[in-house]
Every structure is written in structure tokens, then in C-alpha cells.
Design an enzyme around this catalytic site. Structure first.
Site, mmCIF file in Angstrom:
data_model
loop_
_atom_site.group_PDB
_atom_site.id
_atom_site.type_symbol
_atom_site.label_atom_id
_atom_site.label_comp_id
_atom_site.label_asym_id
_atom_site.label_seq_id
_atom_site.Cartn_x
_atom_site.Cartn_y
_atom_site.Cartn_z
ATOM 1 N NE ARG A 1 58.800 40.943 54.971
ATOM 2 C CZ ARG A 1 57.864 41.692 54.403
ATOM 3 N NH1 ARG A 1 56.583 41.365 54.547
ATOM 4 N NH2 ARG A 1 58.192 42.753 53.689
ATOM 5 C CG ASP B 1 55.733 47.826 57.096
ATOM 6 O OD1 ASP B 1 55.360 48.668 56.252
ATOM 7 O OD2 ASP B 1 55.455 46.617 57.030
ATOM 8 C CG ASN C 1 54.105 52.240 54.630
ATOM 9 O OD1 ASN C 1 53.664 51.264 55.224
ATOM 10 N ND2 ASN C 1 53.541 52.716 53.519
ATOM 11 C CE LYS C 2 56.272 47.133 50.660
ATOM 12 N NZ LYS C 2 57.307 46.217 51.194
ATOM 13 N NE ARG D 1 51.453 42.710 51.701
ATOM 14 C CZ ARG D 1 50.361 43.392 52.064
ATOM 15 N NH1 ARG D 1 49.177 42.821 52.062
ATOM 16 N NH2 ARG D 1 50.469 44.645 52.435
ATOM 17 N N GLY D 2 52.123 42.397 55.637
ATOM 18 C CA GLY D 2 51.471 43.547 56.257
ATOM 19 C C GLY D 2 51.715 43.517 57.748
ATOM 20 C CB ALA D 3 52.905 46.081 60.105
ATOM 21 C CD GLN E 1 53.698 44.555 48.187
ATOM 22 O OE1 GLN E 1 54.055 45.067 47.124
ATOM 23 N NE2 GLN E 1 54.583 44.215 49.135
#
Ligand SMILES: CSC[C@H]1O[C@H](OP(=O)(O)O)[C@H](O)[C@@H]1O
Length: 349
Positions: A89, A234, A244-245, A48-50, A193
Site C-alpha cells: 500500500r 498515514d 489521512n483517510k 490496516r492503519g499506518a 472503519q
């Protein structure tokens, strides 16, 4: 450049991923040699994570080509499998960009694609180190020589990239210069996270930190306990609006109200010049169970509905600085990625 925490690597036969759903309790790896496995790993945030998704996308094409050879897929089947990786995603533009980076080499075979994907991985690690240097320089130029109290949201560390990290890469660089007093790490509901992954990384670094509820961030900031907030991204739109989150927008609003810098750290691979502004960034809606249950045990009444966007969008006017591998731009002062990119192209001529 070999990263110290390598969440994603190529073993020679498969894609080796740190299973981030098991951290911090267990550090385990998952070897992926099958497209269905990779799509599942992306959807379940094993990886995960861009930037990490970008590298997973690029190396995922190698997985697809190797599987196509093993199972004698025709081009249509192969291309459909690659598309499933690309679309696993929707918000982090990096995933599609990683696939697109190597897609033109598919007809040259898996080895050509692998070489390009590994070059992409190396570029990401090098770029993150540069982001760390640029971010640390920008912050220290504005805060004198005292150690800083920082706030992070979600995880934008080595685990979210091919190594070193973006927002946490800046923290690492500041820490190496003895310029971090403490970090307030938002736990980042619902998948935690922050409390699981950022806390784990800060432990590895030896950086003092507190884990806090996401809802505490505004009070911590407006209570004068934070000198700057720094987050990942992201997708950054052409005008500087940043996805972003979820919960990042609240942090940015609190920073604006408190008059402290809100920094976004992201490589240019996260900037999507084809998306003009934040309204056009697709926001992933995730499963209600992530909100309505805890470890499989329902926490809400049976009839409860859930609203579970994985990201929110911070308008450019709230982004004090966008820290990239080539330098810092200040969207809140009107400097957009589109303008910066156009000038970079002009300089390149
Ligand atoms: C270095 S980008 C990290 C970025 O990605 C995270 O999303 P997710 O954990 O759902 O992949 C979060 O938005 C981070 O800021």
C-alpha cells in the site's frame, strides 16, 4: 509493554493478525506465514492503519526469511518478496519504514530481524501511550475541566497500531481522566472503519458515542456540538501537510470554520521528512467496487464510474496540533515537523 487489544503479534512461527474485515461481528485471527498471504492481508485491510502497517512490514520480513528458508529461495527471490510487502500500500509511509527498519539485519538471519521487529512493536505501543498523555494535556490545558465532545474520523485506535491507539489513544487518556462527554465517530465510507472499528473500540472503553454519516461531520461541528476533532495520519510531510483517510480534509475545514481545534495524532514513524509537502504524498486509489457495490450487490448503474481515493491531504495551516510521542507541535502556527526534527537532532548532539 503488552497491549490490551493486540491487532498484530508474533506467535513463534507466524504473524497473528486480527482480521479487521470481520469486526465487529466476529473477532477472529489470521496466522500468516507466507508473503502472498501477508500482501493480501495488507491490501484487503485485514491489517490496516499506518503504525500497524509499519509493524506488519517489519514482522513481514521475518515471514519472508522463514519462507525463503523453507522454500530455498535465492537472495533475488527473497528481496523481491520483501519489496512486495514494502509496496503493498503506497500512502502510509510506516509500511516502507517498518521494512526498512529491519532490512539491514536480513543477512544476520530471521532471529535478528525478529528481535528488531518486536522492539519496533514495543516502541509503537509505548509511543502511543505517550501520544495519549501529550494529547490529553494539550486539550485539557485549553478547555478547562469540563468533559469534552470529540469527533473522530476513520479508526486510529489500538486496531490501527501495535496497541493503545493514536487518536483514540488520546480519547482513552481523556476518558481515564473523566474528560470525555461523547464522541461523534464518522462512519468512514466506503470501508466503514469508523462505524465498525472505532465504535467497537469505544464500546470496549465504555466511552459514550454516536456513529454519524461522514457527511454529517460539518453540520455537527458548525452546529456547536464538538469541542475538538482528533484523527490519525498515514503520512505527515516535512511541512506538516497530512494525509489521512478520505473525508479528513472536510473535517479540518469545518473545524477551521467553527474555530475549534483540529488535532492529528501520529508517531514520528508516520512523519516522512523526505516528502516535502502534501502534493508529493502518493494517494492510494482503491477498487471501484468499494463504491459501486455494497456487500457484492451493485448499488450504482452498470455504467457508473468510481473515484475512490483512500486518503486526502489536509494542509498544515489547518492542523492546529500534531500530537507525537515526544510532544506537540502546532503546524497551523508555522511549526513544521522539519524544524522540530532539526531541533531534536541539535538537542541530541
Ligand atoms: C493510526 S493511523 C490510522 C489511519 O489509517 C487509516 O487508513 P486505513 O484504514 O486505510 O489503513 C486511516 O487513514 C487512519 O486515520
Amino acid at each position: 509493554m503488552t497491549p490490551d487489544i493486540a491487532p498484530i503479534a508474533w506467535t513463534g512461527d507466524s504473524l497473528r493478525l486480527i482480521d479487521q474485515t470481520l469486526l465487529p461481528a466476529r473477532l477472529e485471527y489470521r496466522d500468516v506465514a507466507d508473503v502472498d498471504d501477508l500482501v493480501d492481508a495488507i491490501k484487503r485491510l485485514v491489517v490496516r492503519g499506518a503504525p500497524a502497517l509499519g509493524v506488519a512490514g517489519a514482522l513481514g520480513v521475518v515471514v519472508a526469511l522463514r519462507q525463503a528458508d523453507r522454500e530455498s529461495w535465492d537472495a533475488t527471490t527473497r528481496d523481491a518478496a520483501i519489496a512486495r510487502i514494502r509496496e503493498a500500500r503506497p500512502t502510509a509511509v510506516n509500511l516502507a519504514a517498518g521494512v526498512d527498519r529491519v532490512r539491514p539485519l536480513v543477512d544476520e538471519g530471521a532471529d535478528a530481524v525478529l528481535a528488531e521487529a518486536l522492539a519496533f512493536l514495543d516502541e509503537d505501543v509505548r509511543g502511543n501511550r505517550a501520544i495519549g498523555r501529550h494529547g490529553a494535556a494539550w486539550l485539557t490545558a485549553r478547555t478547562g475541566d469540563r468533559p469534552l465532545r470529540l469527533l473522530t474520523h476513520c479508526n486510529a485506535g489500538a486496531l490501527a497500531t501495535a496497541g493503545w491507539g493514536t487518536a483514540l489513544g488520546v480519547v482513552r487518556e481523556l476518558h481515564a481522566r473523566d474528560r470525555v462527554e461523547t464522541v461523534y465517530a464518522d462512519e468512514t465510507r466506503p470501508l466503514l472503519q469508523g462505524s465498525r472499528l472505532t465504535a467497537w473500540e469505544l464500546e470496549q472503553m465504555g466511552v459514550p458515542y454516536y456513529v454519524q454519516p461522514d457527511g454529517a461531520a460539518a453540520g455537527t461541528i458548525l452546529g456547536g456540538h464538538v469541542d475538538a476533532a482528533i484523527v490519525g495520519a498515514d503520512r505527515v510531510a516535512a511541512n506538516g501537510d497530512t494525509a489521512n483517510k478520505v473525508g479528513t480534509l472536510a473535517v479540518a475545514l469545518a473545524c477551521a470554520a467553527a474555530g475549534i481545534p483540529f488535532l492529528v495524532a501520529a508517531p514520528w514513524s508516520t512523519v516522512d521528512l523526505a516528502t516535502p509537502d502534501g502534493a508529493r504524498i502518493p494517494i492510494e486509489q482503491r477498487a471501484p467496487a468499494e463504491i459501486l457495490a455494497n456487500g457484492g450487490t451493485p448499488v450504482a448503474p452498470p455504467g457508473a464510474r468510481a473515484h475512490n481515493p483512500a486518503f486526502d491531504v489536509t494542509p498544515a495551516r489547518l492542523v492546529t496540533a500534531l500530537i507525537t510521542e515526544t510532544g506537540v507541535l502546532e503546524p497551523a502556527r508555522g511549526r513544521t515537523p522539519a524544524e522540530e526534527a532539526a531541533e531534536k537532532r541539535e538537542r541530541g548532539r
